[in-house]
Scaffold this active site. Sequence first.
Site, PDB file in Angstrom:
ATOM      1  N   ALA A  41       0.868  -1.181   0.000  1.00 25.57           N
ATOM      2  CA  ALA A  41       0.000   0.000   0.000  1.00 25.57           C
ATOM      3  C   ALA A  41       0.902   1.228   0.000  1.00 25.57           C
ATOM      4  O   ALA A  41       1.518   1.557   1.017  1.00 25.57           O
ATOM      5  CB  ALA A  41      -0.910  -0.006   1.231  1.00 25.57           C
ATOM      6  N   SER A  95       1.409   5.122  -0.192  1.00 20.89           N
ATOM      7  CA  SER A  95       0.714   6.398  -0.010  1.00 20.89           C
ATOM      8  C   SER A  95       1.412   7.552  -0.712  1.00 20.89           C
ATOM      9  O   SER A  95       0.865   8.646  -0.806  1.00 20.89           O
ATOM     10  CB  SER A  95       0.618   6.717   1.483  1.00 20.89           C
ATOM     11  OG  SER A  95       1.904   6.975   2.017  1.00 20.89           O
ATOM     12  N   CYS A 124     -10.729   4.649   8.767  1.00 20.69           N
ATOM     13  CA  CYS A 124     -10.108   4.397   7.463  1.00 20.69           C
ATOM     14  C   CYS A 124      -9.376   3.058   7.459  1.00 20.69           C
ATOM     15  O   CYS A 124      -9.495   2.276   6.513  1.00 20.69           O
ATOM     16  CB  CYS A 124      -9.143   5.536   7.134  1.00 20.69           C
ATOM     17  SG  CYS A 124      -8.358   5.397   5.508  1.00 20.69           S
ATOM     18  N   CYS A 177      -6.306  13.590   7.053  1.00 27.93           N
ATOM     19  CA  CYS A 177      -5.744  13.943   5.750  1.00 27.93           C
ATOM     20  C   CYS A 177      -6.703  14.753   4.889  1.00 27.93           C
ATOM     21  O   CYS A 177      -6.265  15.482   3.999  1.00 27.93           O
ATOM     22  CB  CYS A 177      -5.324  12.674   5.014  1.00 27.93           C
ATOM     23  SG  CYS A 177      -6.679  11.508   4.724  1.00 27.93           S
TER      24      CYS A 177
END
Length: 399
Positions: A23, A25, A117, A213
């Site tokens: 993953a 980012s 999240c 975020c």
Amino acid sequence: MNSPALNSLDLAKRPEDTRVIVAMSGGVDSSVVAGLLKREGYDVVGVTLQLYDHGAATHRKGACCAGQDIHDARRVAEMLRIPHYVLDYEERFKEAVIADFADSYIAGRTPVPCVACNQTVKFADLLSTTMELGGDVMATGHYIASRRLAGRRAMFRPVDLSRDQSYFLFGTTPDQLERLRFPLGGMTKAEVREIARSLGLGIAEKSDSQDICFVPEGRYADVIERLRPGAAEPGDIVHLDGRVLGRHDGVIHYTIGQRRGIGVAAGEPLYVIDLDAEHARVVVGPRSALATHRLELSDVNWLGDGALDAIGADGIEVQARVRSTRPPRPAHLSVEDGTVIVELADGENGVAPGQACVFYDGEGAGARVLGGGVIAHAAHNREAEEALARLAGTAIAAA
């Protein structure tokens, strides 16, 4: 024929036969994870989630999962020569995280969107995508550790406690832990940046992302008002003793424990003690009324040994955290008539419903994460609780 030895990801396969979905980012941590695994010979595939696009937020320092960060993730993948996919999860993120964030604030709670999240988009939806891409496991750049213990994987605090992200990951289920890997658990942030430099990654000095975020410049009330126009109902600012001190424009503008910017003048320092969304009241009082010792939790995820219910009313001693920025403190965990109770030995100030409470078997690096839950009720001292009960049952006339 002997089975192959375990690789560095605790799988009985050769690295080149092991597909790892990383993953990515766009930050230094996940980029280093991809680079390290590629260097070890794993079949690495990078996946980046596009979660939101809020104009200025896509380019601001400290943002993630949008604009520049997607570009950075793509650039790192190209340099490492690994496949890279960008998945549009905007609608899912809005539904599972942002909408819940707004509704929680309107209801007078203080949510932790990073927890939501991780529980939904990252460690549920993205893990499903990992399986679809033929991945054996998914790796992330979180500062957390995991290893097998008594036949299953357990979660532990990392070496770098200043970067510990276990507070946000308590909702990771045992089944998810089996398919997740956290290669940075044994490293410090300084070591990770040095590895990024050695790998030639252009993002080695990039700033860390912020917790919330999707909130440009920290103005969360603006996001809520845009998503739920008119939901912020004006009301009274009320003292614990029943006096109406002023008016407010909506409970979304306040948090429990807040002192500055309350909007009323008094002869004593005042703090936000309670947010009564049902009656559109902001309740204020002295600092002494903020002290909280007893928490009732909901949505508890148990990662310890045995069944949670088996702990019973006698309970066990743990270390607990009610904020990501505070170290674990001594506490007592019990289950009373199906409700999980945490008694904080030293108490905490400014604890709000909606926040997380995470518990451990110790306080330092390597301490095991036993689980956590959402704070459903934070009991104040007896005097404050009695005052709040009186207010809840009283129709207060404006002064």
